[in-house]
Design a protein around this motif. Sequence first.
Motif, short mmCIF file in Angstrom:
data_model
loop_
_atom_site.label_atom_id
_atom_site.label_comp_id
_atom_site.label_asym_id
_atom_site.label_seq_id
_atom_site.Cartn_x
_atom_site.Cartn_y
_atom_site.Cartn_z
N GLY A 193 0.80 -1.21 0.00
CA GLY A 193 0.00 0.00 0.00
C GLY A 193 0.83 1.26 0.00
N LYS A 194 0.13 2.40 -0.12
CA LYS A 194 0.81 3.70 -0.18
C LYS A 194 1.40 4.07 1.18
N GLY A 195 2.54 4.75 1.12
CA GLY A 195 3.15 5.27 2.34
C GLY A 195 4.03 4.27 3.06
#
Length: 537
Positions: free
Chosen positions: A228-230
């Motif tokens: 996922g992002k981050g």
Amino acid sequence: MTPNNQFNNNRFYENYQLKLPLEMDVLIPEDDSVRLLNFVLEGLDYSNLYNKYSTKGRKSKVDPKIMFKIITYANMENIWSSRDIEKHCRRDINFKWLLQGVQPPDHSTICRFKYEKMDEDVLENLFSQMLNILFELGEINFENIFIDGTKIESAANKYSFVWRKTIIYHEKNMNIKIRELFEKINKIYNQNFTINSSENIYTINEINKVLNFLYETKISTNTNFVYGKGHKKTQLQKFTEGLEKYADIRKKYDEHYLKLGDRNSYSKTDIDATFMRMKEDYMKNGQLKPAYNLQIGVESEYIVGAAVFNNPTDSPTLISFLEKLKQNLNTTYKNVVADAGYESEENYMYLKENSQNTYIKPSNYEQSKKRGYKLKYGKVENMIYDKENDKYICHNNKYLEHIKTISRKTATGYSILKKIYKCSNCKNCEFRSNCYTGKYSKKITVSPRFSELRKESLKNITSEKGNLLRINRSIQVEGAFGVIKNNYGFKRFLSKGTKNINIDILFLCLGYNINKLHSKIMNNRLGISLFKENEVA
């Protein structure tokens, strides 16, 4: 009563009355082809077909022999779709006559019979039996067979191609990236995984070996993979995901190679189809389409053998086709007549070893008849061979001496020996412009065995009998393709896969032969196997 109410009450036919009993037999002319079909097919032995049916359970509504007649008659009438056959069984009086009062089968029943119950071996047996009937009638005598091939488009999608060259190109680039990845893993984790050169291929086993190491490292170091992002991925996760992606691609490429076999292309929606250049393209730009190479053998205007191949060229199909013909008919044809597309040393030798007379037109035959051909001094055919000294003498009376012999094998394992001859000095030769344009002295490559076999075939086709057989090849086998493609409108297969297509072709040939027998009866041409030269003129 309003018109709507009249139709709703099914009263629109009240002024019509059927008179029973209904005698359909009197409505069919005595010389109708359906009567000939019924007569010929009644004489066949259907025991192999009946063995495909279980003795337990519910009995089939339509007898297998009747189903066989229906599908064969549909092929005689250019009806290919199972839904169209069902429709004609409900409406056409000839189909109803063949059904003998049985309820018409639906399209799914027709398909199951055609492709499940009627396998290729059963159909080949019935087709051979019909040819034996033609033999007993004196229509064929298993002497002269005329062979040719044509390409018929598959039911596959046009843009579903897979090319061997494309796979090799992308595989090479992928291999370089895997090698770089292995080098990084070896450096960081102090390993010694095999580093292939960029030209070699990493197998799935080699990739899985490194992947297993990465999985074990993940467990031993208690590393968690993030998504996922981050989230920042670790180097271990990047290596693992990258290698998993390459492992999936490697499996996909292996599947492609397995489906390709020795071909250069195949279709994703019909794996057995190969992309071939079709002649009949309207724009005349030679489009590549998924297709099959249909080979047929014709004698006395009847098709005596048929098979489909995924080779774009005709030459590699001849031996397989003749072997299949020999197995089905339990006989060997005396004279084999074919065009230049079938010429090869391997084919010549096969026919010679089987004591079959070769009437194959050499590929240079048409060129050799031209006036300027003799002026091409560099051609081996225009040189004199000194058999005693194993030398060739050119137009300038110089020797081309044997320098070495090379050997190569065909895809089928046949070994071809070729001799290379070289002139000692071509400098300042006055005939050089018509002989050799290269920088160095003239070289020629000769296959002695092929040259001798080609001369025999050339002698055969230029004889009086050879001229007659070549004329008949053009009329009979090419005429059969003309009827199938143009008169019957059979230009594209409706089914997929070699097994189903062979069944379609054999049914087509059954219908073609009965139509041909009916035509010869109606035109009083029974017993005529060859067209004479004066008849053609």
